[in-house]
Scaffold this motif. Structure first.
Motif, short mmCIF file in Angstrom:
data_model
loop_
_atom_site.label_atom_id
_atom_site.label_comp_id
_atom_site.label_asym_id
_atom_site.label_seq_id
_atom_site.Cartn_x
_atom_site.Cartn_y
_atom_site.Cartn_z
N ARG A 164 -26.08 -22.05 37.67
CA ARG A 164 -25.81 -20.05 37.46
C ARG A 164 -25.37 -20.12 35.95
N HIS A 165 -26.56 -19.53 35.36
CA HIS A 165 -26.18 -18.96 33.94
C HIS A 165 -24.89 -18.18 33.37
N LYS A 168 -25.09 -16.54 30.48
CA LYS A 168 -26.58 -15.41 29.95
C LYS A 168 -26.11 -14.55 31.12
N ASN A 169 -25.63 -14.50 32.12
CA ASN A 169 -25.65 -13.30 33.03
C ASN A 169 -24.68 -12.40 32.41
N TYR A 170 -23.88 -12.86 31.60
CA TYR A 170 -22.53 -12.15 31.46
C TYR A 170 -23.16 -10.95 30.26
N GLU A 172 -26.34 -10.52 29.75
CA GLU A 172 -27.43 -9.81 30.14
C GLU A 172 -26.30 -8.22 30.77
N TYR A 173 -25.82 -8.28 31.07
CA TYR A 173 -24.87 -7.58 32.29
C TYR A 173 -24.41 -6.41 31.61
N ASP A 196 -24.50 -23.00 27.28
CA ASP A 196 -25.54 -22.62 28.46
C ASP A 196 -26.76 -22.26 27.78
#
Length: 281
Positions: A164-165, A168-170, A172-173, A196
């Protein structure tokens, strides 16, 4: 043998005259490493050193052919061994006639002589012991196994890996831009380095392990020093101290390393890890 995990490719040349070998990763096939080789021909540049290649990620079915071809290609080079986590590496390795050995490297699972001996019976001649065990337990494994052992005695310790990235997800969000190779998570007053990359999220300990006092009381085959997130000039000083340490100057060198870094401890080397289930009434 003093083995290091260099922080950068350029550091290999700076460390070559000081150490016995290196642990290196391969692009898209390794985690918890600092150098991920894209071209294996680079290995020809490392002369007269024991080189271990880390293939320590969990492989998907779609990656097994690539894994097999990589294990075969590595046989062209003068490497000592391959570190593995996924049993796919062991199974494919056993089907091939390769010149190098395997190193059991399962982070938090290589904790007992029964585990080490089980894999030795399967043909695995090396084991990279978990950093979760004590010096007493390491010595017990030494006495009750015939496997060549590695143990990490300096550096940030890998804590866990996740596909679970999180970073990167944070980013991007929240539509944030950040090109940092290392980020940091703060929890309960402690700060943890987190990487990450394309493979996974890798979180490291908040403190740097300083096991130089344990080093003089440990008759082990390989001691690993990890250069992750350590400035090369300071890392070279640490390597030099490990090379020259003995029982009479161990305390002095221990204090010197502690003074070089703000966040240092001895990990679990002298602290037993005991977890108890808490029952709520």
């Amino acid at each position: 043998m003093l083995i290091v995990i260099p922080n950068k490719v350029d550091d290999i040349e700076l460390l070559a005259d000081k150490v016995d070998g290196f642990i290196l990763g391969i692009d898209k096939m390794s985690v918890n490493n600092n150098i991920y080789l894209k071209n294996l021909s680079y290995l020809n540049k490392i002369k007269d050193k024991q080189v271990f290649i880390s293939l320590n990620k969990n492989f998907e079915n779609s990656e097994l052919e690539k894994l097999k071809s990589t294990l075969i290609e590595l046989n062209k080079y003068n490497i000592k061994g391959v570190l593995f986590y996924d049993l796919a590496v062991l199974n494919i390795y056993k089907s091939l006639n390769l010149n190098y050995d395997l190193v059991l490297s399962q982070e938090h699972l290589s904790t007992s002589y029964t585990t080490v001996n089980y894999y030795n019976d399967l043909g695995v001649k090396y084991a990279y012991l978990s950093s979760d065990i004590t010096l007493e337990e390491i010595n017990e494994i030494l006495k009750k196994s015939k496997t060549k052992l590695m143990v990490n005695l300096f550096g940030y310790l890998p804590m866990f890996v996740s596909k679970r990235h999180a970073v990167k997800n944070y980013l991007e969000y929240f539509n944030l831009k950040d090109s940092s190779k290392i980020n940091y998570i703060e929890k309960e007053g402690k700060i943890y380095p987190i990487v990450d990359n394309d493979i996974a999220v890798q979180v490291y300990s908040n403190n740097i392990l300083n096991g130089i006092k344990s080093y003089v009381n440990l008759d082990i085959d390989y001691v690993v020093l990890n250069g992750f997130n350590i400035e090369i000039d300071k890392f070279i000083q640490v390597v030099d101290m490990f090379k020259s340490v003995n029982k009479s100057n161990a305390d002095e060198n221990y204090s010197k390393i502690n003074s070089m870094f703000k966040n240092v401890d001895e990990g679990f080397l002298n602290t037993k890890t005991i977890y108890k289930v808490k029952h709520e009434k």
